[in-house]
Design an enzyme around this catalytic site. Structure first.
Site, PDB file in Angstrom:
ATOM      1  N   HIS A  77       0.579  -1.118  -0.385  1.00  0.00           N
ATOM      2  CA  HIS A  77      -0.165  -0.049   0.541  1.00  0.00           C
ATOM      3  C   HIS A  77       0.608   1.188   0.359  1.00  0.00           C
ATOM      4  O   HIS A  77       0.887   2.363  -0.734  1.00  0.00           O
ATOM      5  CB  HIS A  77      -0.841   0.257   1.340  1.00  0.00           C
ATOM      6  N   HIS A 234      -9.062  -2.043  -5.423  1.00  0.00           N
ATOM      7  CA  HIS A 234      -8.045  -2.845  -4.112  1.00  0.00           C
ATOM      8  C   HIS A 234      -7.158  -3.783  -5.053  1.00  0.00           C
ATOM      9  O   HIS A 234      -6.083  -3.877  -4.467  1.00  0.00           O
ATOM     10  CB  HIS A 234      -8.653  -3.270  -3.251  1.00  0.00           C
ATOM     11  N   ASP A 238      -2.673  -2.417  -5.206  1.00  0.00           N
ATOM     12  CA  ASP A 238      -2.366  -3.668  -4.693  1.00  0.00           C
ATOM     13  C   ASP A 238      -1.170  -4.420  -6.304  1.00  0.00           C
ATOM     14  O   ASP A 238       0.153  -4.315  -5.801  1.00  0.00           O
ATOM     15  CB  ASP A 238      -3.262  -5.205  -4.645  1.00  0.00           C
ATOM     16  N   HIS A 261      -0.638 -11.060  -5.576  1.00  0.00           N
ATOM     17  CA  HIS A 261       0.768 -10.594  -5.393  1.00  0.00           C
ATOM     18  C   HIS A 261       2.029 -11.384  -5.775  1.00  0.00           C
ATOM     19  O   HIS A 261       3.111 -11.042  -6.892  1.00  0.00           O
ATOM     20  CB  HIS A 261       1.689 -10.167  -3.621  1.00  0.00           C
TER      21      HIS A 261
END
Length: 304
Positions: A77, A234, A238, A261
């Site tokens: 973030h 969101h 990321d 991720h």
């Protein structure tokens, strides 16, 4: 021109996974410094580079580890906020193993950066220009980088919970798009996953104040969603934070299908493993408008 923050930025909160107090300070840095993390609670080798090759596999966040085994987690973030606000050089100090989760989005980081301001440095920007398609796959998950004149993100998700369901969003990240469209979108999870994590002693700092929790068709948070498609926004947030671990701004189109991720990190490894897939391009001052964060002014985003 390259950039850094004008003065020190300090933020505090709790670590999402430990639940322990966490403090962070973003310090100005000189040209060609890049983004580094430093653990202020560690003596000796406490410097951790914000690079894709420092990432260690972690299922719930982006975890950076240096050669001495010193780590800092949940960096995505703050990395997204720095990239989205156009900050290319900074020293990020943390007083423990986690970056504070704050409200589960990047909005508090962005507010602080915009309030403090960004300073231009007397050095040109070097960007990573994608020259040909690179892709990684894992079952039904895909992450792709392709040539494009500026950074674009195309993200699709598909969850069984009706409160999320299928969502897709495509954005060009120049001209303040990250700050305007993505930075306030919070991390999200399913109620059953929350229960399982708490039972296993994980996500001890998680709460309805720093995450969106869904249970089937219901959003558990009493205030509801900030955007009807907050979940995919969101995921794009990321992705920007994880792409920033390339070490320089990327000029290219990122497509993520059920990605996360680990997939984005695999994609960066695949990109840099192919010397014909990219080149380092020195941007002229007029070309810097292609970058996220170019031309941001605090007053334009006072609603955040």
């Amino acid at each position: 021109m390259q950039t850094t923050v004008k003065s020190v930025i300090r933020l505090s909160g709790v670590g999402l996974h430990s639940g322990a107090p966490a403090r962070l300070a973003i310090h100005p840095a000189g040209a060609h410094h890049g983004i580094w993390f430093r653990r202020t609670d560690i003596a000796g080798n406490a410097m951790i580079p914000a690079r894709h090759d420092s990432v260690q596999t972690s299922p719930l966040c982006t975890l950076l580890v240096n050669e001495a085994g010193v780590s800092v987690s949940t960096v995505e973030h703050v990395m997204a906020a720095l990239a989205g606000c156009g900050v290319l050089n900074a020293m990020v100090e943390v007083d423990g193993p986690e970056v504070p989760i704050l409200d589960g989005s990047a909005a508090d980081f962005v507010r602080a950066i915009l309030k403090t301001g960004v300073r231009r440095l007397d050095a040109p920007v070097h960007a990573i220009e994608v020259l040909r398609r690179v892709a990684v796959h894992d079952g039904d998950r895909t992450a792709v980088l392709e040539p494009a004149g500026e950074l674009e993100i195309d993200f699709s998700i598909d969850f069984d919970d009706a409160a999320i369901g299928q969502q897709r969003k495509v954005l060009r990240l120049s001209n303040g798009t990250f700050v305007r469209e993505l930075c306030d979108s919070r991390t999200f999870c399913r109620q059953q996953d929350v229960d399982a994590m708490h039972a296993a002693g994980k996500a001890l700092g998680g709460s309805l104040s720093n995450a969106v929790v869904v249970d089937g068709a219901r959003v558990v948070n009493p205030e509801g969603l900030r955007h009807s498609d907050e979940a995919v926004r969101h995921k794009m947030l990321d992705a920007l934070g994880d792409l920033a671990l390339a070490g320089a701004p990327i000029l290219g189109r990122y497509t993520g299908v059920r990605s996360g991720h680990a997939m984005t990190n695999k994609l960066l490894h695949a990109l840099f493993a192919d010397p014909l897939a990219y080149r380092i391009r020195t941007l002229t001052p007029s070309e810097c408008h292609l970058l996220p964060g170019a031309g941001l002014e605090h007053d334009r985003f006072a609603h955040l």
